[in-house]
Design an enzyme around this catalytic site. Sequence first.
Site, mmCIF file in Angstrom:
data_model
loop_
_atom_site.group_PDB
_atom_site.id
_atom_site.type_symbol
_atom_site.label_atom_id
_atom_site.label_comp_id
_atom_site.label_asym_id
_atom_site.label_seq_id
_atom_site.Cartn_x
_atom_site.Cartn_y
_atom_site.Cartn_z
ATOM 1 N N GLU A 3 -0.908 -31.423 36.772
ATOM 2 C CA GLU A 3 -0.925 -30.431 35.507
ATOM 3 C C GLU A 3 -2.361 -29.740 35.438
ATOM 4 O O GLU A 3 -3.234 -30.552 35.388
ATOM 5 C CB GLU A 3 -0.658 -31.238 34.311
ATOM 6 C CG GLU A 3 -0.678 -30.284 33.088
ATOM 7 C CD GLU A 3 -0.022 -29.011 33.271
ATOM 8 O OE1 GLU A 3 -0.755 -27.749 32.738
ATOM 9 O OE2 GLU A 3 1.202 -28.993 33.418
ATOM 10 N N PRO A 46 4.941 -31.556 29.922
ATOM 11 C CA PRO A 46 4.610 -32.754 29.350
ATOM 12 C C PRO A 46 5.142 -33.922 29.855
ATOM 13 O O PRO A 46 4.967 -35.132 29.699
ATOM 14 C CB PRO A 46 5.101 -32.795 27.789
ATOM 15 C CG PRO A 46 6.298 -31.894 27.687
ATOM 16 C CD PRO A 46 5.871 -30.814 28.963
ATOM 17 N N CYS A 88 12.113 -20.722 31.517
ATOM 18 C CA CYS A 88 12.945 -20.812 30.439
ATOM 19 C C CYS A 88 12.841 -19.634 29.923
ATOM 20 O O CYS A 88 12.540 -19.161 28.515
ATOM 21 C CB CYS A 88 12.128 -21.934 29.303
ATOM 22 S SG CYS A 88 10.330 -21.545 29.102
#
Length: 460
Positions: A128, A107, A226
């Site tokens: 993106e 984001p 992540c």
Amino acid sequence: MLKLPTSFKDKYNKLLGTEKAQDLFKAMNEDSKKAFRVNSLKAEQEISYNLTQPVPDISNAYYGEVAGEDPEWVSGYVYSQDPAAMFPAAISGVKPGDKVLDLCAAPGGKTTALGEQLKNEGLLVANEISATRSKALRENIERWGISNTLITNESLERLAPVFPEFFDVILVDAPCSGEGMFRKNPDAIDYWSLNYLLTCQQRQKDILAEAVKMLMPGGRLVYSTCTFSPEEDEQIVSWLVGQYHFSILKTGIKDERISLGHPEWADDNPELVNTLRFWPQDGIGEGQFAAVLQKSNTASVPKIKKKHRKKKGNRAATCLSQNEQELIAKVLDHYSLPVGLIDWRKKALVRKDHVFVPVISLPVRSDLHILNNGVELGILKKKRFEPSHQLAEVLGQIKQERVVDLSIEDYRKYLHGETVKVKSKLRGFILVSCQRLIFSFGKVANNEVLKNFYPKGLRK
């Protein structure tokens, strides 16, 4: 209590040993740490958040929680971000004037950090592939007040031919299995399996293969995920070294709570200890992996044959006419402009009545799906010019005089799209602030009513 898969527990018991694995599983059931960054691009103003608990090794970053309706957030003075997720941009070594690509940008947390490091000098391309997520990306970049960004919504296969060996730095925060986010997003556990890790690994290799084509010889690639999974972390870095002759650089991070990569989890390359691992039990933030690699100075990739598609209904942007310049000047001449916009008369282009100062001139036949190029100054309407929301956020970088400061009560009304009454001698377009934090344009009529120009898509 998270219901972790048995195969997940077995894997990390084997990799970490029973004691350290139990520390991991326990930490994954504790509360997440929240943090935020303060925007150094904006004009210096006092903010209401506690700045006494800094995130280690990250400039202008602090532990604490921010709210999406606070003036600090709406004006782009703060950005809420997981503290561990701040490190990939921080270790990138980006400096003003660089050409930088954030390849999986939404984001926008890492994009805004990269833009801050560039200080509006050089070029930042934020791509993106998801149309839905790219909307949030654009909103966050605008809010942060960055003026040198090209925002694209493209596949990598179509982006790479436009920028062959072009960028000094590329950041790839790759889509992954998300193990490091299980406590924030327990739904990710449902997708997890040992086979899914290999699916993610192949997807990461596909993304990186395109990224390598766009990185200049000697350029730096920042790779992050992540997840804790070695298949997606150390093993991917080893693959980059073996396949493309990258070297693994030291990150300069010194905090002893941050763990290092494990060579034994890949091919035993000793340079893998230069990579970073963030575990929730370390007390920094969520799970994260980050590495900085450098492309060989002699490395080169085969030239890519460019594929073009016909544009439908798009006409080329044109320079401003004298009459259009005069309409725009009636608004802009009232404000202090940042360096990059001072000579807007020479730089600005207009397409379909939208006036913008581009950060880059792309080949006519590049055919990329571009969401924003540089700064949109505003839109030309019948014999008038209406300034853009992005311009308001950019102007917030410099002290301005033509501003109406709203009370908290009127600020909340304004965010909802209402008009408010103001006591001001100013008329016409003005900047709107709350607690002296600029967040929008408005227009004051003779009856002292402030007409609302806060974008409908952002109203709360």
